[in-house]
Design an enzyme around this catalytic site. Structure first.
Site, mmCIF file in Angstrom:
data_model
loop_
_atom_site.group_PDB
_atom_site.id
_atom_site.type_symbol
_atom_site.label_atom_id
_atom_site.label_comp_id
_atom_site.label_asym_id
_atom_site.label_seq_id
_atom_site.Cartn_x
_atom_site.Cartn_y
_atom_site.Cartn_z
ATOM 1 N N HIS A 237 -16.085 78.194 25.142
ATOM 2 C CA HIS A 237 -15.436 78.122 23.831
ATOM 3 C C HIS A 237 -16.142 77.107 22.926
ATOM 4 O O HIS A 237 -16.466 77.400 21.769
ATOM 5 C CB HIS A 237 -13.964 77.747 24.063
ATOM 6 C CG HIS A 237 -13.152 77.485 22.842
ATOM 7 N ND1 HIS A 237 -12.162 78.333 22.397
ATOM 8 C CD2 HIS A 237 -13.156 76.442 21.964
ATOM 9 C CE1 HIS A 237 -11.595 77.836 21.301
ATOM 10 N NE2 HIS A 237 -12.177 76.678 21.022
ATOM 11 N N GLU A 238 -16.402 75.934 23.467
ATOM 12 C CA GLU A 238 -17.023 74.882 22.643
ATOM 13 C C GLU A 238 -18.437 75.267 22.235
ATOM 14 O O GLU A 238 -18.870 74.976 21.116
ATOM 15 C CB GLU A 238 -17.036 73.552 23.397
ATOM 16 C CG GLU A 238 -15.662 72.989 23.730
ATOM 17 C CD GLU A 238 -14.793 72.724 22.525
ATOM 18 O OE1 GLU A 238 -15.321 72.657 21.403
ATOM 19 O OE2 GLU A 238 -13.577 72.606 22.704
ATOM 20 N N HIS A 241 -18.357 77.312 19.162
ATOM 21 C CA HIS A 241 -18.352 76.516 17.921
ATOM 22 C C HIS A 241 -19.748 75.980 17.624
ATOM 23 O O HIS A 241 -20.190 75.968 16.478
ATOM 24 C CB HIS A 241 -17.398 75.326 18.052
ATOM 25 C CG HIS A 241 -15.952 75.673 18.065
ATOM 26 N ND1 HIS A 241 -15.348 76.477 17.138
ATOM 27 C CD2 HIS A 241 -14.960 75.287 18.922
ATOM 28 C CE1 HIS A 241 -14.040 76.574 17.401
ATOM 29 N NE2 HIS A 241 -13.794 75.867 18.492
HETATM 30 ZN ZN LIG Z 1 -12.038 75.365 19.412
#
Ligand SMILES: [Zn+2]
Ligand SMILES: [Ca+2]
Ligand SMILES: [Ca+2]
Length: 321
Positions: A237-238, A241
């Site tokens: 997830h990170e 980003h």
């Molecule tokens: Zn996030």
């Protein structure tokens, strides 16, 4: 339990060589945590285990740190267009496989596992989960151009940096001391984190600075003790980003959303693993199985083709050497 099984099955069917690693995480009953204040437009902070999921987004006195304003999104989108135009005039970027070098910085307060000193095996399993997630190896997941290779591991017993406190001077000093490589190098920091957080990331910027990178809770790596967040998808997830993806719930049901057409709009983050969630009248159920929602690791296992395109553009605009 059915949903846990289906996700493990998804991994098992698609990538038999790495699926066993994912089983080590277990699925203890842990609920997501509260958010911390202090988010900036270029950062993203994730919730961690051990608190009340329902309280998280609207917890009194605390703002959801992941929620960019519409103005911030517009500013980032304009910058992306300008940066992309400079690198690839017209249209979307296309890329062959891009192998991202990963440098893992283990930050610890002593040389025990409880003190953050993770074994190499967990780091290797994390790289496998990243590859599995980004190559479309999970059922229903779109392939992206990105692959990950472990370049090196640094081990840092530094009580003065521990736990890693989001936005602190100690965090800046830690990154200034440890960060290596250019904009294409993923610097991944592990440790105990402040405020019950699972992790945070920087969005790409045209000018590299020493804060660039991803921070994750050490025990969120595969085999970790972070309960429903112990399968390694916090890093997935990170890194999303870090490659310019917003949350699927960015902008709620409103117009700009997450700037990705094939992720149905979602009014708010989803936690745990809800069935049939549909918070916006716009077509499609909420994308709770997407890596960029807030569901538990066993529930998130997909990027979409639209997200793959967005990350590809961002690579060309910001991170390509
Ligand atoms: Zn996030
Ligand atoms: Ca969308
Ligand atoms: Ca809908």
């Amino acid at each position: 339990m059915g949903l846990h099984s289906s996700r493990w099955t998804a991994r098992t069917v698609a990538v038999s060589t790495t699926s066993l690693l994912l089983l080590l995480g277990g699925a203890a009953a842990v609920t997501p945590g509260a958010v911390a204040a202090g988010e900036t437009p270029t950062g993203c902070v994730e919730p961690a285990a051990h608190a009340d999921a329902k309280a998280r987004p609207g917890r009194p006195g605390r703002q959801d740190p992941d929620a960019l304003t519409e103005a911030q999104v517009r500013q980032r989108e304009a910058d992306l267009s300008a940066a992309l135009a400079g690198r690839r005039p017209g249209g979307h970027a296309t890329l062959a496989t891009v192998t991202i070098p990963v440098v893992v910085h283990v930050v610890a307060e002593d040389t025990t596992r409880a003190g953050g000193y993770l074994p190499d095996s967990m780091i290797q399993q994390q790289i496998a989960v990243l590859n599995d997630s980004y190559d479309g190896g999970t059922v229903g997941g779109a392939a992206t151009p990105f692959a990950f290779t472990l370049q090196s591991v640094t081990r840092n017993v530094r009580p003065e940096w521990y736990p890693i406190v989001y936005g602190s001077q100690a965090e800046r000093q830690m990154k200034a001391a440890l960060r290596v490589g250019g904009k294409e190098t993923l610097n991944l920091y592990t440790g105990e984190l402040s405020d019950d957080l699972l992790g945070w990331a920087t969005f790409p910027q045209r000018k590299l600075n020493s804060s660039d990178g991803v921070v994750v809770l050490a025990e969120s790596l595969p085999g970790g003790t972070a309960g429903i967040y112990g399968l390694g998808d916090t890093a997935t997830h990170e890194v999303g980003h870090w490659l310019n993806l917003y949350h699927t719930f960015q902008g709620g049901c409103g117009k700009s959303g997450d700037q990705v057409a094939d992720t149905p709009a979602e009014a708010s983050p989803a936690f745990n693993c809800p069935t049939g969630r549909d918070t916006c009248t716009a077509a499609g159920l909420d994308p709770i199985t997407n890596f960029m929602d807030y569901t538990q690791d066993s529930c998130m296992f997909q990027f979409t083709p639209g997200q793959a395109t967005r990350m590809t553009d961002a690579w060309a605009a910001y991170r390509a050497p």
